[in-house]
Design a protein around this motif. Structure first.
Motif, PDB file in Angstrom:
ATOM      1  N   TYR A  50     104.361 -50.009  27.088  1.00 14.86           N
ATOM      2  CA  TYR A  50     104.884 -50.180  28.438  1.00 14.86           C
ATOM      3  C   TYR A  50     106.376 -49.876  28.425  1.00 14.86           C
ATOM      4  CZ  TYR A  50     100.668 -53.082  28.808  1.00 14.86           C
ATOM      5  OH  TYR A  50      99.389 -53.551  28.768  1.00 14.86           O
ATOM      6  N   GLN A  56     106.022 -51.177  37.572  1.00 15.06           N
ATOM      7  CA  GLN A  56     104.624 -50.824  37.346  1.00 15.06           C
ATOM      8  C   GLN A  56     103.751 -51.582  38.333  1.00 15.06           C
ATOM      9  OE1 GLN A  56     103.757 -50.987  33.062  1.00 15.06           O
ATOM     10  NE2 GLN A  56     105.962 -50.813  32.766  1.00 15.06           N
ATOM     11  N   TYR A  73     105.010 -45.682  41.877  1.00 17.91           N
ATOM     12  CA  TYR A  73     105.440 -46.006  40.511  1.00 17.91           C
ATOM     13  C   TYR A  73     105.499 -44.784  39.601  1.00 17.91           C
ATOM     14  CZ  TYR A  73     104.397 -50.603  42.360  1.00 17.91           C
ATOM     15  OH  TYR A  73     104.353 -51.709  43.159  1.00 17.91           O
ATOM     16  N   LEU A 176     106.824 -57.010  34.524  1.00 19.72           N
ATOM     17  CA  LEU A 176     106.045 -56.622  33.341  1.00 19.72           C
ATOM     18  C   LEU A 176     106.140 -57.691  32.262  1.00 19.72           C
ATOM     19  CD1 LEU A 176     104.437 -54.639  31.546  1.00 19.72           C
ATOM     20  CD2 LEU A 176     106.644 -53.695  30.844  1.00 19.72           C
TER      21      LEU A 176
END
Length: 189
Positions: A50, A56, A73, A176
């Motif tokens: 990631y 995201q 995104y 995230l």
């Protein structure tokens, strides 16, 4: 005329070398000194990679939702919608986001929905939400994951990023990192 052309050509070539060669090489070198070797802030969990500093999409009810994105995104196409607050299409989009949020979070009144959960950022890639935006989602996530709200509030508290130098900007939460910690918390039970 000849006295002006030769210096102009020299200046053009000098600036070409400076801005096309020297400057990019300098920035590349600085990037190599950073933690991610110029590749960004990468996070790896359970074999998945990631990017920490790129927003995201999280749409599942068991996750904290990110700020909406005008560019879906897509980091290659960073940008805003360029729609003003009086434009009908924009207002319809925001009203739909409010309705979607209200449907998934029935205990939250419309006036308590933080603006960053229904409007996109200027880049469309903001990886953060406000602390209030994280807290307003706690009841839904606690129910979905069968966790106590106090656990989730503590998790949010552990992931609050303070303003730069204690002055610049608001407190915020990286969605995230919060969701990855949420998955680790969920798997520890």
């Amino acid at each position: 005329m000849k006295t002006n052309i030769l210096p102009a050509i020299k200046l053009t070539l000098a600036l070409l070398v400076l801005f096309v060669v020297a400057y990019p090489v300098l920035l590349w070198g600085i990037g190599q000194l950073s933690n991610g070797k110029g590749k960004g802030a990468v996070v790896v969990q359970e074999g998945k990679t990631y990017y920490k500093n790129i927003g995201q999409s999280f749409k599942e009810a068991k996750y904290f939702w990110s700020r909406p994105s005008a560019v879906d995104y897509n980091a290659a196409g960073s940008g805003a919608s360029n729609k003003g607050p009086n434009e009908e299409a924009y207002l319809t989009t925001v009203e739909q986001r409010i309705a979607d949020f209200s449907q998934q979070n029935p205990g939250v009144s419309v006036s308590d929905i933080p603006v960053d959960l229904v409007t996109a950022s200027g880049s469309g890639l903001d990886p953060h939400i406000s602390v209030a935006a994280a807290r307003v989602q706690v009841a839904r996530i606690a129910q979905q994951r069968n966790l106590k709200e106090a656990q989730l509030l503590a998790l949010i508290g552990d992931h609050v990023e303070q303003p730069l130098l204690g002055l610049l900007g608001p407190e915020k939460v990286n969605v995230l990192m919060l969701n990855l910690a949420l998955d680790r918390l969920d798997s520890s039970f």
